[in-house]
Design a protein around this motif. Structure first.
Motif, PDB file in Angstrom:
ATOM      1  N   ALA A  65      -0.114  40.684 -38.954  1.00 46.37           N
ATOM      2  CA  ALA A  65       1.231  40.310 -39.400  1.00 46.37           C
ATOM      3  C   ALA A  65       1.809  39.296 -38.425  1.00 46.37           C
ATOM      4  O   ALA A  65       1.694  39.461 -37.203  1.00 46.37           O
ATOM      5  N   GLY A  66       2.436  38.265 -38.956  1.00 46.33           N
ATOM      6  CA  GLY A  66       3.041  37.238 -38.120  1.00 46.33           C
ATOM      7  C   GLY A  66       4.504  37.054 -38.439  1.00 46.33           C
ATOM      8  O   GLY A  66       4.886  36.950 -39.608  1.00 46.33           O
ATOM      9  N   GLY A  67       5.339  37.041 -37.397  1.00 48.80           N
ATOM     10  CA  GLY A  67       6.774  36.853 -37.574  1.00 48.80           C
ATOM     11  C   GLY A  67       7.517  37.319 -36.348  1.00 48.80           C
ATOM     12  O   GLY A  67       6.935  37.500 -35.269  1.00 48.80           O
ATOM     13  N   PRO A  85      -5.204  49.482 -39.278  1.00 48.46           N
ATOM     14  CA  PRO A  85      -5.074  48.786 -37.992  1.00 48.46           C
ATOM     15  C   PRO A  85      -4.258  47.503 -38.138  1.00 48.46           C
ATOM     16  O   PRO A  85      -4.375  46.789 -39.141  1.00 48.46           O
ATOM     17  N   LEU A  86      -3.438  47.215 -37.114  1.00 47.58           N
ATOM     18  CA  LEU A  86      -2.495  46.096 -37.158  1.00 47.58           C
ATOM     19  C   LEU A  86      -2.693  45.156 -35.982  1.00 47.58           C
ATOM     20  O   LEU A  86      -2.719  45.581 -34.825  1.00 47.58           O
ATOM     21  N   GLY A  87      -2.809  43.873 -36.284  1.00 49.34           N
ATOM     22  CA  GLY A  87      -2.762  42.828 -35.270  1.00 49.34           C
ATOM     23  C   GLY A  87      -1.450  42.071 -35.403  1.00 49.34           C
ATOM     24  O   GLY A  87      -0.862  42.009 -36.485  1.00 49.34           O
ATOM     25  N   VAL A  88      -0.999  41.469 -34.304  1.00 45.96           N
ATOM     26  CA  VAL A  88       0.329  40.854 -34.250  1.00 45.96           C
ATOM     27  C   VAL A  88       0.235  39.395 -33.808  1.00 45.96           C
ATOM     28  O   VAL A  88      -0.394  39.091 -32.782  1.00 45.96           O
ATOM     29  N   VAL A  89       0.855  38.506 -34.592  1.00 47.29           N
ATOM     30  CA  VAL A  89       1.063  37.115 -34.160  1.00 47.29           C
ATOM     31  C   VAL A  89       2.560  36.945 -33.912  1.00 47.29           C
ATOM     32  O   VAL A  89       3.351  36.979 -34.855  1.00 47.29           O
ATOM     33  N   ALA A  91       6.010  35.365 -33.557  1.00 48.04           N
ATOM     34  CA  ALA A  91       6.640  34.100 -33.937  1.00 48.04           C
ATOM     35  C   ALA A  91       8.156  34.181 -33.831  1.00 48.04           C
ATOM     36  O   ALA A  91       8.854  33.335 -34.399  1.00 48.04           O
ATOM     37  N   GLY A  92       8.672  35.187 -33.130  1.00 48.56           N
ATOM     38  CA  GLY A  92      10.107  35.385 -33.042  1.00 48.56           C
ATOM     39  C   GLY A  92      10.722  34.838 -31.769  1.00 48.56           C
ATOM     40  O   GLY A  92      10.135  34.004 -31.072  1.00 48.56           O
ATOM     41  N   THR A  93      11.925  35.336 -31.468  1.00 52.05           N
ATOM     42  CA  THR A  93      12.661  34.874 -30.291  1.00 52.05           C
ATOM     43  C   THR A  93      12.218  35.600 -29.030  1.00 52.05           C
ATOM     44  O   THR A  93      11.912  34.976 -28.010  1.00 52.05           O
ATOM     45  N   MET A  94      12.150  36.930 -29.079  1.00 52.30           N
ATOM     46  CA  MET A  94      11.814  37.722 -27.893  1.00 52.30           C
ATOM     47  C   MET A  94      10.373  38.231 -27.907  1.00 52.30           C
ATOM     48  O   MET A  94       9.746  38.328 -26.857  1.00 52.30           O
ATOM     49  N   ASN A  95       9.855  38.591 -29.075  1.00 57.32           N
ATOM     50  CA  ASN A  95       8.462  39.038 -29.204  1.00 57.32           C
ATOM     51  C   ASN A  95       8.137  40.177 -28.233  1.00 57.32           C
ATOM     52  O   ASN A  95       7.127  40.152 -27.527  1.00 57.32           O
ATOM     53  N   LEU A  96       8.988  41.196 -28.225  1.00 54.67           N
ATOM     54  CA  LEU A  96       8.885  42.246 -27.223  1.00 54.67           C
ATOM     55  C   LEU A  96       7.635  43.106 -27.389  1.00 54.67           C
ATOM     56  O   LEU A  96       6.994  43.478 -26.407  1.00 54.67           O
ATOM     57  N   PHE A  97       7.266  43.435 -28.627  1.00 53.36           N
ATOM     58  CA  PHE A  97       6.081  44.272 -28.805  1.00 53.36           C
ATOM     59  C   PHE A  97       4.820  43.495 -28.450  1.00 53.36           C
ATOM     60  O   PHE A  97       3.878  44.058 -27.885  1.00 53.36           O
ATOM     61  N   ALA A  98       4.797  42.217 -28.762  1.00 56.47           N
ATOM     62  CA  ALA A  98       3.647  41.393 -28.382  1.00 56.47           C
ATOM     63  C   ALA A  98       3.498  41.340 -26.864  1.00 56.47           C
ATOM     64  O   ALA A  98       2.375  41.317 -26.340  1.00 56.47           O
ATOM     65  N   ARG A  99       4.617  41.326 -26.150  1.00 57.48           N
ATOM     66  CA  ARG A  99       4.561  41.356 -24.685  1.00 57.48           C
ATOM     67  C   ARG A  99       3.944  42.671 -24.202  1.00 57.48           C
ATOM     68  O   ARG A  99       3.137  42.681 -23.255  1.00 57.48           O
ATOM     69  N   LYS A 109      -2.426  30.428 -29.961  1.00 59.48           N
ATOM     70  CA  LYS A 109      -3.377  31.092 -29.067  1.00 59.48           C
ATOM     71  C   LYS A 109      -3.607  32.560 -29.424  1.00 59.48           C
ATOM     72  O   LYS A 109      -4.691  33.101 -29.182  1.00 59.48           O
ATOM     73  N   ALA A 110      -2.587  33.222 -29.975  1.00 61.45           N
ATOM     74  CA  ALA A 110      -2.715  34.646 -30.289  1.00 61.45           C
ATOM     75  C   ALA A 110      -3.887  34.936 -31.239  1.00 61.45           C
ATOM     76  O   ALA A 110      -4.632  35.905 -31.007  1.00 61.45           O
ATOM     77  N   PRO A 111      -4.111  34.141 -32.301  1.00 59.66           N
ATOM     78  CA  PRO A 111      -5.242  34.436 -33.187  1.00 59.66           C
ATOM     79  C   PRO A 111      -6.597  34.388 -32.474  1.00 59.66           C
ATOM     80  O   PRO A 111      -7.510  35.148 -32.820  1.00 59.66           O
ATOM     81  N   GLU A 112      -6.735  33.524 -31.482  1.00 59.12           N
ATOM     82  CA  GLU A 112      -7.996  33.441 -30.745  1.00 59.12           C
ATOM     83  C   GLU A 112      -8.274  34.749 -30.003  1.00 59.12           C
ATOM     84  O   GLU A 112      -9.422  35.206 -29.935  1.00 59.12           O
ATOM     85  N   VAL A 113      -7.224  35.359 -29.469  1.00 59.22           N
ATOM     86  CA  VAL A 113      -7.375  36.630 -28.767  1.00 59.22           C
ATOM     87  C   VAL A 113      -7.680  37.752 -29.756  1.00 59.22           C
ATOM     88  O   VAL A 113      -8.564  38.590 -29.516  1.00 59.22           O
ATOM     89  N   LEU A 114      -6.972  37.779 -30.872  1.00 61.14           N
ATOM     90  CA  LEU A 114      -7.182  38.830 -31.858  1.00 61.14           C
ATOM     91  C   LEU A 114      -8.575  38.767 -32.469  1.00 61.14           C
ATOM     92  O   LEU A 114      -9.197  39.806 -32.734  1.00 61.14           O
ATOM     93  N   ALA A 115      -9.076  37.568 -32.706  1.00 57.68           N
ATOM     94  CA  ALA A 115     -10.387  37.411 -33.337  1.00 57.68           C
ATOM     95  C   ALA A 115     -11.505  37.949 -32.459  1.00 57.68           C
ATOM     96  O   ALA A 115     -12.574  38.321 -32.960  1.00 57.68           O
ATOM     97  N   GLN A 116     -11.276  37.997 -31.152  1.00 60.64           N
ATOM     98  CA  GLN A 116     -12.265  38.539 -30.215  1.00 60.64           C
ATOM     99  C   GLN A 116     -11.861  39.926 -29.726  1.00 60.64           C
ATOM    100  O   GLN A 116     -12.380  40.417 -28.720  1.00 60.64           O
ATOM    101  N   GLY A 117     -10.943  40.556 -30.454  1.00 62.51           N
ATOM    102  CA  GLY A 117     -10.290  41.753 -29.946  1.00 62.51           C
ATOM    103  C   GLY A 117     -10.964  43.065 -30.244  1.00 62.51           C
ATOM    104  O   GLY A 117     -12.106  43.137 -30.718  1.00 62.51           O
ATOM    105  N   THR A 118     -10.239  44.120 -29.962  1.00 65.83           N
ATOM    106  CA  THR A 118     -10.702  45.484 -30.135  1.00 65.83           C
ATOM    107  C   THR A 118      -9.566  46.318 -30.723  1.00 65.83           C
ATOM    108  O   THR A 118      -8.398  45.940 -30.590  1.00 65.83           O
TER     109      THR A 118
END
Length: 309
Positions: A65-67, A85-89, A91-99, A109-118
């Motif tokens: 999900a991206g936003g 299972p959920l991956g996160v891109v 795209a907001g102001t604070m992006n606290l959960f992504a942090r 850059k986030a999709p590159e990390v997710l594509a190689q993720g676990t």
């Protein structure tokens, strides 16, 4: 893995992004990593339905999900209830959960990390059954969000400006109310200006987000009735990443927290993952350890082996 990515074109950075080009780039990144992926770009109004429909599918291994934080919170709520299972891109102001998830805050850059993720088993909180990945709050934060939403803004800069104006309004007019609470059997009453309950305790030397999404307990923070200078000092400490070091903050933790507001004589609000919502006299907050499956970077501390395509 077989994955579907759903992007909220009305969310933050995506508003000014060529979403056709972005979708093509994400598709190439995941396919180069050996995954099958579908890309959907929808409006904010269509996001909830798209998430629910996608998570009901039986042929997917994960969604992305991206936003902004509101979009990610909604996606987490649906993923939690369906076991997807959920991956996160971010795209907001604070992006606290992504942090918290240690993801890059750059949408390219986030999709590159997710594509190689676990995939890991993460925690999620709930307030009267409504999921939250970041925090439930009331008092200072809820009043600031209410003030901010009274202003008009259509861009990230506009939102920041509105937030600054709202923060000044709260400094000059801080709330003051009474709460009763029970944390894992410990009962107490307090007079406060702010209450915050987080999905795992906030980290130190950071903005108000958790360092770890697998610790298995809620963070519970209160601030006593504050004067305008006291609110200003607390706001400065939040911006400096020193929230937990402010001497007025009281911190507890637990698995189950019940809040009661004995003197509610008018409509009051809470904020759940950035969304202003009406609140009743009683709120039950819970942590659900390991119930949210998350696609994260393979080098994230505590993550397991890389997923297989």
């Amino acid at each position: 893995m077989k994955i579907k990515a759903i992007f909220n074109r009305d969310g933050g950075t995506f508003r000014t992004t060529d979403m056709t080009a972005y979708g093509s780039k994400v598709e190439a990144i995941f396919r180069d990593a050996g995954h099958q992926i579908e890309i959907a770009t929808v409006s904010g109004a269509e996001m909830q339905e798209a998430l629910e429909k996608t998570c009901r599918r039986g042929d997917l291994d994960a969604i992305v999900a991206g936003g902004g934080d509101g979009t990610i919170s909604a996606a987490a709520g649906v993923a939690w209830k369906t076991g997807m299972p959920l991956g996160v891109v971010p795209a907001g102001t604070m992006n606290l959960f992504a942090r918290t998830l240690k993801l890059p805050l750059d949408i390219w850059k986030a999709p590159e990390v997710l594509a190689q993720g676990t995939i890991i088993d993460g925690d999620i909180g709930s307030a009267d059954g409504r999921a939250f990945v970041h925090q439930f709050s009331m008092g200072l934060h809820a009043r600031m969000v209410r003030y901010r939403e009274s202003f008009s803004f259509r861009s990230r800069l506009g939102k920041i400006t509105a937030s600054t104006r709202a923060a000044l309004g709260v400094i000059l007019n801080p709330p003051d109310f009474e709460i009763e609470f029970d944390v894992d059997g410990h009962h107490e009453s307090r007079h406060v200006s702010a209450v915050s309950v987080s999905n795992n305790p906030f980290g130190r030397d950071t903005l108000m987000y958790a360092d770890d999404v697998t610790a298995g307990h809620l963070g519970f923070y209160t601030a006593p009735p504050l004067s305008p200078p006291g609110v200003a000092k607390l706001a400065l400490d939040v911006m400096r990443g020193k929230f937990r070091d402010n001497p007025v903050i009281t911190e507890m933790s637990g698995h189950a927290l019940d809040l009661h507001f004995p003197k509610v004589d008018r409509k009051i609000n809470c904020v759940i993952d950035g969304e202003l919502l009406p609140m009743g006299r009683d709120v039950a907050l819970r942590i659900h350890p390991g119930e949210l499956k998350l696609l994260v970077g393979a080098d994230r501390p505590g993550s397991g082996p890389q997923v297989s395509p």
